[in-house]
Design a protein around this motif. Sequence first.
Motif, PDB file in Angstrom:
ATOM      1  N   ARG A 174       0.828  -1.204   0.000  1.00 61.29           N
ATOM      2  CA  ARG A 174       0.000   0.000   0.000  1.00 61.29           C
ATOM      3  C   ARG A 174       0.867   1.262   0.000  1.00 61.29           C
ATOM      4  N   PHE A 175       1.875   1.293   0.900  1.00 61.85           N
ATOM      5  CA  PHE A 175       2.682   2.516   1.025  1.00 61.85           C
ATOM      6  C   PHE A 175       3.639   2.684  -0.162  1.00 61.85           C
ATOM      7  N   LYS A 176       4.092   1.594  -0.738  1.00 61.50           N
ATOM      8  CA  LYS A 176       4.896   1.676  -1.968  1.00 61.50           C
ATOM      9  C   LYS A 176       4.035   2.241  -3.095  1.00 61.50           C
ATOM     10  N   PHE A 177       2.835   1.702  -3.232  1.00 60.55           N
ATOM     11  CA  PHE A 177       1.903   2.166  -4.260  1.00 60.55           C
ATOM     12  C   PHE A 177       1.644   3.658  -4.102  1.00 60.55           C
ATOM     13  N   GLU A 178       1.409   4.065  -2.850  1.00 58.07           N
ATOM     14  CA  GLU A 178       1.101   5.466  -2.534  1.00 58.07           C
ATOM     15  C   GLU A 178       2.217   6.395  -3.008  1.00 58.07           C
ATOM     16  N   GLU A 179       3.469   6.049  -2.683  1.00 60.81           N
ATOM     17  CA  GLU A 179       4.622   6.876  -3.088  1.00 60.81           C
ATOM     18  C   GLU A 179       4.719   6.979  -4.605  1.00 60.81           C
ATOM     19  N   LEU A 180       4.615   5.830  -5.272  1.00 65.08           N
ATOM     20  CA  LEU A 180       4.753   5.796  -6.731  1.00 65.08           C
ATOM     21  C   LEU A 180       3.565   6.476  -7.405  1.00 65.08           C
ATOM     22  N   PHE A 181       2.381   6.341  -6.812  1.00 59.86           N
ATOM     23  CA  PHE A 181       1.175   6.982  -7.344  1.00 59.86           C
ATOM     24  C   PHE A 181       1.322   8.503  -7.345  1.00 59.86           C
ATOM     25  N   LEU A 182       1.769   9.071  -6.219  1.00 61.95           N
ATOM     26  CA  LEU A 182       1.937  10.530  -6.127  1.00 61.95           C
ATOM     27  C   LEU A 182       2.971  11.024  -7.130  1.00 61.95           C
ATOM     28  N   PHE A 183       4.080  10.263  -7.262  1.00 66.19           N
ATOM     29  CA  PHE A 183       5.120  10.671  -8.200  1.00 66.19           C
ATOM     30  C   PHE A 183       4.591  10.630  -9.641  1.00 66.19           C
ATOM     31  N   LYS A 199       0.614  15.289 -14.364  1.00 67.30           N
ATOM     32  CA  LYS A 199       0.189  16.697 -14.264  1.00 67.30           C
ATOM     33  C   LYS A 199       1.128  17.590 -15.080  1.00 67.30           C
ATOM     34  N   THR A 200       2.434  17.329 -14.961  1.00 65.68           N
ATOM     35  CA  THR A 200       3.421  18.096 -15.731  1.00 65.68           C
ATOM     36  C   THR A 200       3.130  17.977 -17.224  1.00 65.68           C
ATOM     37  N   LYS A 201       2.898  16.732 -17.669  1.00 64.28           N
ATOM     38  CA  LYS A 201       2.639  16.525 -19.098  1.00 64.28           C
ATOM     39  C   LYS A 201       1.326  17.172 -19.508  1.00 64.28           C
ATOM     40  N   HIS A 202       0.316  17.066 -18.645  1.00 61.73           N
ATOM     41  CA  HIS A 202      -0.981  17.679 -18.944  1.00 61.73           C
ATOM     42  C   HIS A 202      -0.834  19.190 -19.118  1.00 61.73           C
ATOM     43  N   GLU A 203      -0.022  19.820 -18.242  1.00 67.99           N
ATOM     44  CA  GLU A 203       0.157  21.273 -18.329  1.00 67.99           C
ATOM     45  C   GLU A 203       0.898  21.664 -19.596  1.00 67.99           C
ATOM     46  N   TYR A 219       3.031  18.469  -5.381  1.00 63.83           N
ATOM     47  CA  TYR A 219       3.288  18.908  -6.761  1.00 63.83           C
ATOM     48  C   TYR A 219       3.987  20.255  -6.810  1.00 63.83           C
ATOM     49  N   LYS A 220       3.660  21.105  -5.847  1.00 63.07           N
ATOM     50  CA  LYS A 220       4.311  22.419  -5.789  1.00 63.07           C
ATOM     51  C   LYS A 220       5.821  22.245  -5.632  1.00 63.07           C
ATOM     52  N   GLU A 221       6.209  21.291  -4.777  1.00 60.98           N
ATOM     53  CA  GLU A 221       7.632  21.006  -4.545  1.00 60.98           C
ATOM     54  C   GLU A 221       8.280  20.435  -5.803  1.00 60.98           C
ATOM     55  N   ARG A 222       7.586  19.506  -6.472  1.00 62.10           N
ATOM     56  CA  ARG A 222       8.111  18.892  -7.702  1.00 62.10           C
ATOM     57  C   ARG A 222       8.223  19.937  -8.811  1.00 62.10           C
ATOM     58  N   SER A 223       7.235  20.833  -8.893  1.00 63.94           N
ATOM     59  CA  SER A 223       7.215  21.839  -9.960  1.00 63.94           C
ATOM     60  C   SER A 223       8.415  22.758  -9.891  1.00 63.94           C
ATOM     61  N   LYS A 224       8.831  23.102  -8.660  1.00 60.71           N
ATOM     62  CA  LYS A 224      10.025  23.939  -8.492  1.00 60.71           C
ATOM     63  C   LYS A 224      11.207  23.251  -9.135  1.00 60.71           C
ATOM     64  N   PHE A 225      11.286  21.956  -8.920  1.00 56.63           N
ATOM     65  CA  PHE A 225      12.423  21.194  -9.440  1.00 56.63           C
ATOM     66  C   PHE A 225      12.417  21.177 -10.960  1.00 56.63           C
ATOM     67  N   TYR A 226      11.213  21.060 -11.534  1.00 54.97           N
ATOM     68  CA  TYR A 226      11.114  20.992 -12.989  1.00 54.97           C
ATOM     69  C   TYR A 226      11.182  22.364 -13.653  1.00 54.97           C
ATOM     70  N   GLY A 227      11.311  23.421 -12.830  1.00 52.93           N
ATOM     71  CA  GLY A 227      11.408  24.758 -13.411  1.00 52.93           C
ATOM     72  C   GLY A 227      10.061  25.279 -13.858  1.00 52.93           C
ATOM     73  N   MET A 228       8.962  24.686 -13.323  1.00 51.61           N
ATOM     74  CA  MET A 228       7.618  25.115 -13.724  1.00 51.61           C
ATOM     75  C   MET A 228       6.941  25.930 -12.633  1.00 51.61           C
ATOM     76  N   GLY A 229       7.532  25.841 -11.401  1.00 50.76           N
ATOM     77  CA  GLY A 229       6.901  26.516 -10.259  1.00 50.76           C
ATOM     78  C   GLY A 229       7.226  27.983 -10.211  1.00 50.76           C
TER      79      GLY A 229
END
Length: 689
Positions: free
Chosen positions: A214-223, A229-233, A679-689
């Motif tokens: 469950r917790f492995k799925f949860e981590e991978l699901f969020l990522f 979301k990045t691709k959708h944007e 996602y806000k944290e990830r977006s900063k990394f991708y240069g989208m935030g």
Amino acid sequence: MKLVDLPKLSTKRIKALSESGIDSILDLLNFYPRRYLDRTTVAKIDHLRGNGEEVTVVGRIKKIQQKGRGRKKRLEVIIRDDTGSLKGVWFKGGHYIKKQFSEDELVAFFGAVKKYGRQFSIAHPEYDKIGDSSDIQDLKKIVPIYPSNKALSKTYTNSKLIHQWQKVILKHEKPPEFLPESVLEQHSLPRRHEAYRMIHLPTSKSEYKQAFKRFKFEELFLFELSIAKTKHEVIEKNEGKIFQNLGDYTTAFFNQHLPFELTDGQKSALSDIKKDVRSGTQMNRLIQGDVGSGKTVVAIGAILMALDNNCQAAFMAPTEILAEQHFRTLSEFLKPLDVNIRLLVGNQKKSLRTDILTDLEGGGCDIVVGTHAIIQQEVNFHNLGLAVIDEQHRFGVKQRAEILQKGSHPHVLVMSATPIPRSLAMTLYSDLDISIIKGLPGGRKPVKTAVRPQKKHSGIYDFVEEELKKGGQAYVVYPLVEESEKMDLKDATAGYKKLKKRFSNFEVGLLHGQMKSKDKDATMQQFIHNEIQVLVSTTVIEVGVDVPNASIMLVEHAERFGLSQLHQLRGRIGRGERQSYCILIHGHKVSKEGQFRLRKMVQTNDGFEIAEADLELRGPGDFLGTKQSGLPEFRVADIIEDQRILEQAKTAAWKVMKDDPSLTQPEYQELRKVFTPYYKERSKFYGMG
């Protein structure tokens, strides 16, 4: 509930927990056991095998003794059941542990049992005291063992105490569920509160396994949701330029000037690109192919599509030597088409740089090839339509984002000559469409690889000399020793002097990282034109050198190289029609891992198979460099071992994103609360935030 509400939580323990990254009740719930003791079967001592199996043994204490002196001092506690005796041994903390026991007490020991002669023993066993034999039933359970460190040990914050805290928390707290009901049902996942209970207070092995899933799925699901979301944007916001015309440049190049037939892999990749650039949305495609599979020709096809539609193209490479190589290759291929190609790198004269920048902004320059110098602030394009990024894994994710700011949503083509295993591609490049070029261009023969010890140098050099007499050329590569360029250079320089004597009838050259760019270029040009027959080099030739006549690669101290690096080096030869040979020379002592790497190089030329093996050896962080790659450090998930869960999580995440990109539907309310800050944290990394 707060941490301070837990029993036996002193100020010192609060500090120890904080040093261990635990500052809240949720942090403590997310502090998962590192392993479990299965006490569900109590073994009789005479039934033990003593080969390291984990067991539970119950007996009465017959002897408590401290043996040895100084550092060799140890505590021994001997227990006996009705079939035999077993010794518990503590090499540390004996003075404290001794106080816990009394002779004739009934105790349970848990741990890995070993047999020395006739005596069974367990080193540092977990233990429980038992009131009487009827209490043995209480031991028959799964017991979590939590990670420890200096701070926790110092305050006697042990597994038993942490386990008690988890019981208290789970009695009073019910963490909200955020995975959608449909996802939980489809993948048979326990609800969040139940999963915490199953991981901290399991009643069976299958329970804690379900909880970890469950917790492995949860981590991978969020990522995966963040990637979706990045691709959708990108698709939502970035309407790509439409390259409708396949005009004079493209048709003339492929019909009149290309000196060879395209492979099926190259044709398929070009077809994918053509579809992308006509779709009306921005292309984000990865071209993956093994060393020498012909990716550059595919990139040229994409560049010419941009030029046919009055757009400029940028070609970005991670090093100057590779940028210069691509500049030469493109200039050679496109010579008949009268295309203006410029090279932009860091060490150019100010007047030349100003001329290139003016040319780019004014539209006179059709293609610019360069390093990260291309994404510097003062670089402006007239009409950038395509960005090609070579060896993507060597750039940070932010740098990929920065080139997108140089035009109005230019199409992006990413290339990698380092085969990425499927598990990594699914995570790292989920936001990209992938085209894989399999096979080698016609006329190429697979490189023959052999492993030889240093004592065979004489015979190896004789073989090299025969090949040189037949018109071949050879690389001799020395490793980077202790990450020191000076040591590296010293090793290569000594080798150069030795080889200059041995091959006195031939020209021997030296190439290393401390040479000036123009000197490196001059040496390479001499090698390309066969004015040098033996090139002694450091790993600077790993990428960016294409000499079709080179047929021999000697790698000294090959056991010091990683698998992917060895494969990249081997890819420098076998680029012409001549049969090529890679000889991996190893030192006297080679580790098991080193032996495995050398053996794998002999077994296969398939870069994807080699990459899978390299990933297993090094793990994803070391394989690409976690910080550079954009791959998160998962707490429980492992993208190598958990590929099936990864696929399930990816499918579920992309379905949710397609269903409701804003996560506004009632079913996704709790998910939105968790995902928005993530996602806000990830977006900063991708240069989208």
